[in-house]
Design a protein around this motif. Structure first.
Motif, short mmCIF file in Angstrom:
data_model
loop_
_atom_site.label_atom_id
_atom_site.label_comp_id
_atom_site.label_asym_id
_atom_site.label_seq_id
_atom_site.Cartn_x
_atom_site.Cartn_y
_atom_site.Cartn_z
N LEU A 274 2.57 29.39 -61.26
CA LEU A 274 1.57 28.77 -60.39
C LEU A 274 0.25 28.55 -61.11
CD1 LEU A 274 2.23 30.76 -57.10
CD2 LEU A 274 2.88 28.40 -57.58
N GLU A 275 -0.03 29.41 -62.09
CA GLU A 275 -1.29 29.26 -62.82
C GLU A 275 -1.35 27.95 -63.60
OE1 GLU A 275 1.74 31.25 -65.38
OE2 GLU A 275 1.01 31.54 -63.33
N THR A 276 -0.19 27.35 -63.89
CA THR A 276 -0.19 26.09 -64.65
C THR A 276 -0.69 24.92 -63.81
OG1 THR A 276 2.10 25.49 -64.07
CG2 THR A 276 1.78 26.91 -66.01
N VAL A 277 -0.77 25.12 -62.49
CA VAL A 277 -1.29 24.05 -61.63
C VAL A 277 -2.52 24.53 -60.86
CG1 VAL A 277 0.90 22.82 -61.43
CG2 VAL A 277 0.36 24.64 -59.78
N GLY A 278 -3.14 25.60 -61.37
CA GLY A 278 -4.40 26.06 -60.81
C GLY A 278 -4.30 26.95 -59.60
N LEU A 279 -3.14 27.54 -59.35
CA LEU A 279 -2.97 28.43 -58.20
C LEU A 279 -2.79 29.86 -58.67
CD1 LEU A 279 -0.54 26.24 -56.04
CD2 LEU A 279 -3.00 26.52 -55.74
N GLU A 280 -3.11 30.81 -57.76
CA GLU A 280 -3.04 32.23 -58.11
C GLU A 280 -1.66 32.80 -57.81
OE1 GLU A 280 -5.38 36.44 -57.14
OE2 GLU A 280 -6.04 34.56 -56.20
N PRO A 281 -1.01 33.38 -58.81
CA PRO A 281 0.31 33.97 -58.58
C PRO A 281 0.23 35.22 -57.71
CG PRO A 281 -0.12 33.60 -60.93
CD PRO A 281 -1.43 33.46 -60.21
N GLY A 282 1.35 35.57 -57.12
CA GLY A 282 1.46 36.85 -56.43
C GLY A 282 1.01 36.87 -55.00
N LYS A 283 0.56 35.74 -54.48
CA LYS A 283 0.10 35.68 -53.10
C LYS A 283 0.88 34.61 -52.33
CE LYS A 283 -4.65 37.26 -53.90
NZ LYS A 283 -6.09 36.95 -53.70
N PRO A 284 0.95 34.74 -51.00
CA PRO A 284 1.59 33.67 -50.22
C PRO A 284 0.86 32.35 -50.46
CG PRO A 284 1.14 35.59 -48.85
CD PRO A 284 0.43 35.82 -50.14
N LEU A 285 1.61 31.27 -50.52
CA LEU A 285 1.03 29.96 -50.75
C LEU A 285 0.54 29.37 -49.44
CD1 LEU A 285 3.63 28.58 -53.30
CD2 LEU A 285 1.26 29.20 -53.75
N ALA A 286 -0.71 28.98 -49.40
CA ALA A 286 -1.32 28.44 -48.19
C ALA A 286 -0.90 26.98 -48.03
CB ALA A 286 -2.83 28.56 -48.25
N ALA A 287 -0.03 26.73 -47.08
CA ALA A 287 0.45 25.38 -46.82
C ALA A 287 -0.13 24.88 -45.49
CB ALA A 287 1.97 25.36 -46.75
N ASP A 288 -0.35 23.58 -45.39
CA ASP A 288 -0.86 23.03 -44.14
C ASP A 288 0.30 22.78 -43.18
OD1 ASP A 288 0.37 20.65 -44.91
OD2 ASP A 288 -1.49 19.66 -45.50
N ASP A 289 0.02 22.11 -42.05
CA ASP A 289 1.05 21.91 -41.02
C ASP A 289 2.21 21.06 -41.50
OD1 ASP A 289 -0.45 23.42 -39.28
OD2 ASP A 289 -1.44 21.69 -38.37
N SER A 290 1.99 20.31 -42.58
CA SER A 290 3.07 19.50 -43.15
C SER A 290 3.78 20.24 -44.28
CB SER A 290 2.51 18.17 -43.68
OG SER A 290 1.70 18.37 -44.82
N THR A 291 3.48 21.52 -44.47
CA THR A 291 4.02 22.41 -45.51
C THR A 291 3.50 22.08 -46.90
OG1 THR A 291 6.08 21.22 -46.07
CG2 THR A 291 6.15 22.73 -44.15
N THR A 292 2.48 21.22 -46.99
CA THR A 292 1.93 20.82 -48.28
C THR A 292 0.96 21.87 -48.81
OG1 THR A 292 2.07 18.50 -47.58
CG2 THR A 292 0.72 18.99 -49.52
#
Length: 465
Positions: A274-292
């Motif tokens: 996830l770090e390769t796209v600027g996100l923090e590993p090890g935590k739930p991924l925050a998705a919006d109502d469209s799962t994006t």
């Protein structure tokens, strides 16, 4: 050049990931799924399916024993475990064949993002496959949380995996945690012959439910012989010969043949790149109502996201995700069910059944959570045993129903059913909550007589309709 180019790659081939891939592929997109473990995921082999296979026989015996004139006889433990194996044999060849038959490519190995729209799969033999995908979906599920108890890593503690795949019932079992897994496994193991002790840090069992639901489950477990320790922690654990010795916060010790840790779950997003796209590993991924999650290409569904960690909710997200991916591939606008209704289902209309005895079936808010959310509500309850269907279902039927009503809109925002055989009653309540059906309209939904659903009429009468 990538080794494989697809419209959608899903990391995780549990029921949630499978549903995303199938939904997208059925609408014309090419799809692949990546799985490091068993195709079919946790639910199929170690959670929902085998746990219910263990619980159904003991639940049925208890129901028969409450009925005069019939005798269930003793439980055949070997037969119960054999039937469990029929449902949850850890051989995923059938699931893999289903994917192949559906036209979905299966890549066995560990998948990691290497950048935007790029995934690398490392196989067991060390070889790799690079995947270029216009859409990447993270459906990696969750794993049991490990509480900070001294020595817990050294005693061979069970998780839900060992508990649901057990080959023989131990003489005794201590369970750490009074949530869903804890109370369900306490029910199963005590009735299958183990001596169970349950340790819960909080002051009541299944704390996310209505308080009375937890109290009735506790009373039932204690009547079965479960030793319940509330309001205490497990500070240390060690092996003493064939026994596990757990030290509690009050200084007392509990001894048992095995220890089951049922202290919640955490999302499996540690080693996904996830770090390769600027996100923090090890935590739930925050998705919006469209799962994006990110841009118009990265999605998260199921336990990997911040939504409710329930298989049916994950599959619901999967259907949305598949449709969103298809819509975007066609250049279509998102709306309708991807906005208001998705938010309603995810935030205020999550159904769940806890297969204890009595069962707990609930959807939406409890009275406390509704008030915490700032709603003006009134809760009314009714004893299910006081309707004809309940009294016919079992002598001295022990159970109740509660609805939580938004008094400003006169709609139900939550409902709880507790009792024998109430699992299927929750869907009617789910429809009422999701559909925001006015009480004045529900008044005309006539319950069949004599069934337990007659409690709906009594609840409306209690409210004043």
């Amino acid at each position: 050049m990538a080794d494989l180019d697809v419209d959608v790659v899903v990391i995780g081939a549990g029921p949630v990931g499978e549903n995303v891939a199938d939904r997208a592929h059925q609408q014309g997109l090419s799809a692949a799924v990546v799985e490091a473990g068993l195709v079919g995921g946790e639910c199929s082999y170690y959670a929902c399916i085998p746990s219910k296979a263990l619980l159904r026989p003991v639940d049925l015996k208890a129901a028969v024993d409450r009925m005069p004139g019939v005798d269930a006889g003793p439980i055949d433990v070997a037969a119960v475990l054999a039937r469990r194996d029929q449902f949850a044999n850890p051989d995923d060849s059938g699931q893999a064949d289903w994917l192949s038959g559906a036209g979905i490519t299966l890549l066995r190995g560990h998948g990691r993002l290497t950048g935007e729209r790029a995934v690398e799969v490392t196989h067991d033999d060390g070889t790799t496959t690079s995947v270029s995908a216009r859409n990447v979906v993270v459906a990696t599920g969750s794993v049991p949380a490990s509480p900070p108890v001294d020595g817990i890593a050294d005693v061979g503690a069970w998780t839900n995996r060992e508990a649901t795949q057990v080959k023989e019932i131990p003489s005794s079992l201590v369970i750490l945690g009074g949530g869903v897994v804890g109370v369900e496994m306490a029910t199963a193991y005590q009735r299958l012959g183990a001596r169970v002790t349950l340790v819960q840090h909080g002051e009541r069992l299944v704390p996310g439910t209505e308080p009375e639901a937890g109290r009735r489950v506790q009373a039932s477990l204690e009547a079965d012989g479960v030793d319940i320790r509330l309001g205490t922690s497990m500070t240390a654990v060690r092996r003493d010969g064939d026994e596990v010795v757990a030290t509690l916060g009050d200084g007392s010790e509990v001894r048992a043949a095995e220890l089951l840790v049922a202290a919640g779950r955490r999302s499996t997003t540690d080693d996904l790149g996830l770090e390769t796209v600027g996100l923090e590993p090890g935590k739930p991924l925050a998705a919006d109502d469209s799962t994006t999650v990110l841009g118009d290409w990265l999605y998260a569904v199921g336990d990997a996201s911040t939504g409710a960690k329930l298989t049916h909710m994950g599959k619901y997200q999967a259907r949305i995700c598949g449709d969103v991916v298809v819509a975007r591939s066609r250049g279509e606008e998102l709306g309708g069910r991807y906005s208001k209704h998705a938010a309603t289902a995810e935030q205020t209309a999550v159904p769940q059944v806890i297969f204890t005895d009595p069962q707990i079936a609930a959807v939406g808010h409890t009275e406390a959570s509704a008030r915490d959310a700032g709603l003006s509500v009134r809760a009314v309850s009714y004893e299910i045993g006081s309707v004809a269907g309940g009294s016919l279902q079992a002598d001295d039927y022990d159970g109740f129903a509660t609805i939580v009503v938004d008094t400003e809109r006169e709609v139900i925002v939550g409902a709880t059913f507790v009792g024998q055989d109430v699992a299927d009653m929750v869907h009617a309540a789910t429809i009422a909550v999701v559909g925001e059906v006015p009480l004045s309209r529900l008044w005309h939904a006539v319950p069949s007589f004599p069934t337990m659903s007659e409690v709906w009429l009594r609840l409306l009468e209690a409210y004043g309709m």
